[in-house]
Design a protein around this motif. Structure first.
Motif, PDB file in Angstrom:
ATOM      1  N   LEU A 146       0.822  -1.212   0.000  1.00 28.89           N
ATOM      2  CA  LEU A 146       0.000   0.000   0.000  1.00 28.89           C
ATOM      3  C   LEU A 146       0.860   1.267   0.000  1.00 28.89           C
ATOM      4  O   LEU A 146       0.508   2.257  -0.641  1.00 28.89           O
ATOM      5  CB  LEU A 146      -0.947  -0.002   1.205  1.00 28.89           C
ATOM      6  CG  LEU A 146      -2.102  -0.999   1.118  1.00 28.89           C
ATOM      7  CD1 LEU A 146      -2.819  -1.106   2.454  1.00 28.89           C
ATOM      8  CD2 LEU A 146      -3.055  -0.597   0.008  1.00 28.89           C
ATOM      9  N   ALA A 147       1.965   1.237   0.735  1.00 26.42           N
ATOM     10  CA  ALA A 147       2.845   2.407   0.770  1.00 26.42           C
ATOM     11  C   ALA A 147       3.448   2.657  -0.612  1.00 26.42           C
ATOM     12  O   ALA A 147       3.524   3.807  -1.065  1.00 26.42           O
ATOM     13  CB  ALA A 147       3.945   2.199   1.810  1.00 26.42           C
ATOM     14  N   ARG A 148       3.850   1.588  -1.265  1.00 30.78           N
ATOM     15  CA  ARG A 148       4.426   1.722  -2.609  1.00 30.78           C
ATOM     16  C   ARG A 148       3.372   2.290  -3.576  1.00 30.78           C
ATOM     17  O   ARG A 148       3.658   3.188  -4.362  1.00 30.78           O
ATOM     18  CB  ARG A 148       4.913   0.354  -3.102  1.00 30.78           C
ATOM     19  CG  ARG A 148       5.792   0.410  -4.304  1.00 30.78           C
ATOM     20  CD  ARG A 148       6.373  -0.970  -4.691  1.00 30.78           C
ATOM     21  NE  ARG A 148       6.772  -1.769  -3.549  1.00 30.78           N
ATOM     22  CZ  ARG A 148       6.237  -2.963  -3.234  1.00 30.78           C
ATOM     23  NH1 ARG A 148       5.314  -3.495  -3.996  1.00 30.78           N
ATOM     24  NH2 ARG A 148       6.652  -3.633  -2.186  1.00 30.78           N
ATOM     25  N   HIS A 149       2.154   1.776  -3.494  1.00 34.60           N
ATOM     26  CA  HIS A 149       1.084   2.205  -4.394  1.00 34.60           C
ATOM     27  C   HIS A 149       0.641   3.651  -4.115  1.00 34.60           C
ATOM     28  O   HIS A 149       0.321   4.386  -5.051  1.00 34.60           O
ATOM     29  CB  HIS A 149      -0.116   1.267  -4.253  1.00 34.60           C
ATOM     30  CG  HIS A 149      -1.289   1.678  -5.073  1.00 34.60           C
ATOM     31  ND1 HIS A 149      -1.334   1.527  -6.446  1.00 34.60           N
ATOM     32  CD2 HIS A 149      -2.466   2.268  -4.737  1.00 34.60           C
ATOM     33  CE1 HIS A 149      -2.474   1.999  -6.906  1.00 34.60           C
ATOM     34  NE2 HIS A 149      -3.186   2.447  -5.885  1.00 34.60           N
ATOM     35  N   ASN A 150       0.643   4.059  -2.856  1.00 39.34           N
ATOM     36  CA  ASN A 150       0.121   5.382  -2.489  1.00 39.34           C
ATOM     37  C   ASN A 150       1.194   6.440  -2.259  1.00 39.34           C
ATOM     38  O   ASN A 150       0.864   7.570  -1.900  1.00 39.34           O
ATOM     39  CB  ASN A 150      -0.748   5.269  -1.228  1.00 39.34           C
ATOM     40  CG  ASN A 150      -2.025   4.524  -1.496  1.00 39.34           C
ATOM     41  OD1 ASN A 150      -2.800   4.900  -2.362  1.00 39.34           O
ATOM     42  ND2 ASN A 150      -2.242   3.438  -0.775  1.00 39.34           N
ATOM     43  N   HIS A 151       2.442   6.091  -2.422  1.00 40.32           N
ATOM     44  CA  HIS A 151       3.508   7.067  -2.180  1.00 40.32           C
ATOM     45  C   HIS A 151       3.353   8.244  -3.146  1.00 40.32           C
ATOM     46  O   HIS A 151       3.156   8.052  -4.348  1.00 40.32           O
ATOM     47  CB  HIS A 151       4.880   6.425  -2.348  1.00 40.32           C
ATOM     48  CG  HIS A 151       5.969   7.266  -1.774  1.00 40.32           C
ATOM     49  ND1 HIS A 151       6.489   8.357  -2.440  1.00 40.32           N
ATOM     50  CD2 HIS A 151       6.603   7.196  -0.579  1.00 40.32           C
ATOM     51  CE1 HIS A 151       7.413   8.917  -1.697  1.00 40.32           C
ATOM     52  NE2 HIS A 151       7.505   8.234  -0.554  1.00 40.32           N
ATOM     53  N   ASP A 164       5.361  10.182  -4.545  1.00 44.15           N
ATOM     54  CA  ASP A 164       6.302  10.224  -5.670  1.00 44.15           C
ATOM     55  C   ASP A 164       5.864   9.299  -6.808  1.00 44.15           C
ATOM     56  O   ASP A 164       6.206   9.522  -7.965  1.00 44.15           O
ATOM     57  CB  ASP A 164       7.703   9.821  -5.205  1.00 44.15           C
ATOM     58  CG  ASP A 164       8.316  10.878  -4.299  1.00 44.15           C
ATOM     59  OD1 ASP A 164       7.807  12.020  -4.287  1.00 44.15           O
ATOM     60  OD2 ASP A 164       9.280  10.551  -3.584  1.00 44.15           O
ATOM     61  N   LYS A 165       5.115   8.253  -6.481  1.00 47.87           N
ATOM     62  CA  LYS A 165       4.676   7.279  -7.489  1.00 47.87           C
ATOM     63  C   LYS A 165       3.235   7.520  -7.929  1.00 47.87           C
ATOM     64  O   LYS A 165       2.866   7.209  -9.042  1.00 47.87           O
ATOM     65  CB  LYS A 165       4.772   5.862  -6.915  1.00 47.87           C
ATOM     66  CG  LYS A 165       6.150   5.470  -6.494  1.00 47.87           C
ATOM     67  CD  LYS A 165       6.717   4.556  -7.494  1.00 47.87           C
ATOM     68  CE  LYS A 165       8.077   4.084  -6.992  1.00 47.87           C
ATOM     69  NZ  LYS A 165       8.795   3.386  -7.976  1.00 47.87           N
ATOM     70  N   ASN A 166       2.428   8.043  -7.022  1.00 47.29           N
ATOM     71  CA  ASN A 166       1.001   8.229  -7.302  1.00 47.29           C
ATOM     72  C   ASN A 166       0.712   9.731  -7.301  1.00 47.29           C
ATOM     73  O   ASN A 166       0.838  10.395  -6.282  1.00 47.29           O
ATOM     74  CB  ASN A 166       0.180   7.508  -6.232  1.00 47.29           C
ATOM     75  CG  ASN A 166      -1.299   7.543  -6.508  1.00 47.29           C
ATOM     76  OD1 ASN A 166      -1.792   8.378  -7.246  1.00 47.29           O
ATOM     77  ND2 ASN A 166      -2.014   6.617  -5.887  1.00 47.29           N
ATOM     78  N   LYS A 167       0.286  10.254  -8.414  1.00 47.28           N
ATOM     79  CA  LYS A 167       0.038  11.692  -8.538  1.00 47.28           C
ATOM     80  C   LYS A 167      -1.414  12.060  -8.260  1.00 47.28           C
ATOM     81  O   LYS A 167      -1.847  13.167  -8.518  1.00 47.28           O
ATOM     82  CB  LYS A 167       0.425  12.178  -9.940  1.00 47.28           C
ATOM     83  CG  LYS A 167       1.893  11.959 -10.273  1.00 47.28           C
ATOM     84  CD  LYS A 167       2.799  12.691  -9.311  1.00 47.28           C
ATOM     85  CE  LYS A 167       4.249  12.441  -9.655  1.00 47.28           C
ATOM     86  NZ  LYS A 167       5.153  12.858  -8.617  1.00 47.28           N
ATOM     87  N   GLY A 168      -2.186  11.106  -7.707  1.00 45.74           N
ATOM     88  CA  GLY A 168      -3.584  11.384  -7.384  1.00 45.74           C
ATOM     89  C   GLY A 168      -3.703  12.485  -6.344  1.00 45.74           C
ATOM     90  O   GLY A 168      -2.795  12.722  -5.540  1.00 45.74           O
ATOM     91  N   ALA A 169      -4.842  13.161  -6.355  1.00 45.41           N
ATOM     92  CA  ALA A 169      -5.052  14.305  -5.455  1.00 45.41           C
ATOM     93  C   ALA A 169      -5.003  13.910  -3.982  1.00 45.41           C
ATOM     94  O   ALA A 169      -4.532  14.681  -3.152  1.00 45.41           O
ATOM     95  CB  ALA A 169      -6.399  14.962  -5.773  1.00 45.41           C
ATOM     96  N   ASP A 170      -5.453  12.699  -3.674  1.00 44.18           N
ATOM     97  CA  ASP A 170      -5.489  12.293  -2.267  1.00 44.18           C
ATOM     98  C   ASP A 170      -4.399  11.283  -1.914  1.00 44.18           C
ATOM     99  O   ASP A 170      -4.463  10.635  -0.871  1.00 44.18           O
ATOM    100  CB  ASP A 170      -6.865  11.743  -1.908  1.00 44.18           C
ATOM    101  CG  ASP A 170      -7.226  10.515  -2.714  1.00 44.18           C
ATOM    102  OD1 ASP A 170      -6.584  10.260  -3.753  1.00 44.18           O
ATOM    103  OD2 ASP A 170      -8.152   9.798  -2.297  1.00 44.18           O
ATOM    104  N   ALA A 171      -3.389  11.140  -2.757  1.00 45.24           N
ATOM    105  CA  ALA A 171      -2.323  10.161  -2.519  1.00 45.24           C
ATOM    106  C   ALA A 171      -1.581  10.442  -1.215  1.00 45.24           C
ATOM    107  O   ALA A 171      -1.290   9.520  -0.452  1.00 45.24           O
ATOM    108  CB  ALA A 171      -1.343  10.137  -3.691  1.00 45.24           C
TER     109      ALA A 171
END
Length: 159
Positions: free
Chosen positions: A17-22, A24-31
Motif C-alpha cells: 500500500l505504501a508503494r502504491h500510495n507514495h 512520488d509514485k502516485n500523482k492522485g489528489a489524495d495520494a
C-alpha cells in the motif's frame, strides 16, 4: 488486513500500500493523505501494545487509553478514594450488569444480549438514555437488555 493477520502479513500489506500510495509514485489528489493513513495504520498495527489497545477501543484508542490511564492515576492519588462517577447516575429500568453478576446472568446461557456501556457523567450517554428505555420496552423477549457502567465495571468492559 484481517483482524487475525500476522506481523508478516501486516508488513507485506503495508509495503504494498505504501508503494502504491507514495506521493512520488502516485500523482492522485489524495495520494498524500492515503499514504499518511497507511503509515499511521502500520505504526499502530506493528506495535503489539498499540494493536491491543486499537482492538479494545477502535480508532480512538490513543485518547481513550490516555483517559483510562489518567483515571487510574487519579484514583491512586486520591486519598479519599471517591467514586468514579462525576455526575448523578442515569436512571434505567433495565438490568445493570456488573463484574459480580455477569457470570450468573449472562455467561453461557445461550441468550442474545444487547448491552449499553455508559458513563454517568457523559452527555451523549445522558442524551441516549430515553432512547435506550424505549428500546428496552420494545425488544424483549427477542433479546435481553442490560447496562454496564464503565466507571464501576471496567474489567467487564474488557471481556
Amino acid at each position: 488486513v484481517r483482524r487475525t493477520a500476522s506481523q508478516a502479513e501486516i508488513k507485506s500489506a503495508y509495503r504494498e500500500l505504501a508503494r502504491h500510495n507514495h506521493p512520488d509514485k502516485n500523482k492522485g489528489a489524495d495520494a498524500q493523505a492515503r499514504f499518511q493513513r497507511v503509515a499511521a495504520a502500520y505504526e499502530t498495527l506493528s506495535d503489539p501494545e498499540k494493536r491491543r489497545q486499537y482492538d479494545l477501543y477502535g480508532d480512538d484508542y490513543a485518547s481513550i487509553g490516555r483517559q483510562a490511564e489518567q483515571k487510574r492515576r487519579n484514583h491512586f492519588n486520591d486519598p479519599f478514594r471517591r467514586g468514579g462517577s462525576r455526575g448523578p447516575p442515569i436512571f434505567s429500568e433495565t438490568l445493570s450488569l456488573t463484574s459480580e453478576n455477569y457470570a450468573d446472568l449472562a455467561e453461557g446461557l445461550g441468550e442474545t444480549w444487547l448491552l449499553q456501556f455508559y458513563h454517568d457523567w457523559s452527555e451523549p450517554c445522558k442524551e441516549f438514555a430515553p432512547k435506550w428505555e424505549a428500546l428496552a420496552r420494545k425488544l424483549p423477549p427477542m433479546v435481553r437488555l442490560a447496562r454496564v457502567n464503565i466507571d464501576q465495571n471496567f474489567g467487564l468492559v474488557q471481556r
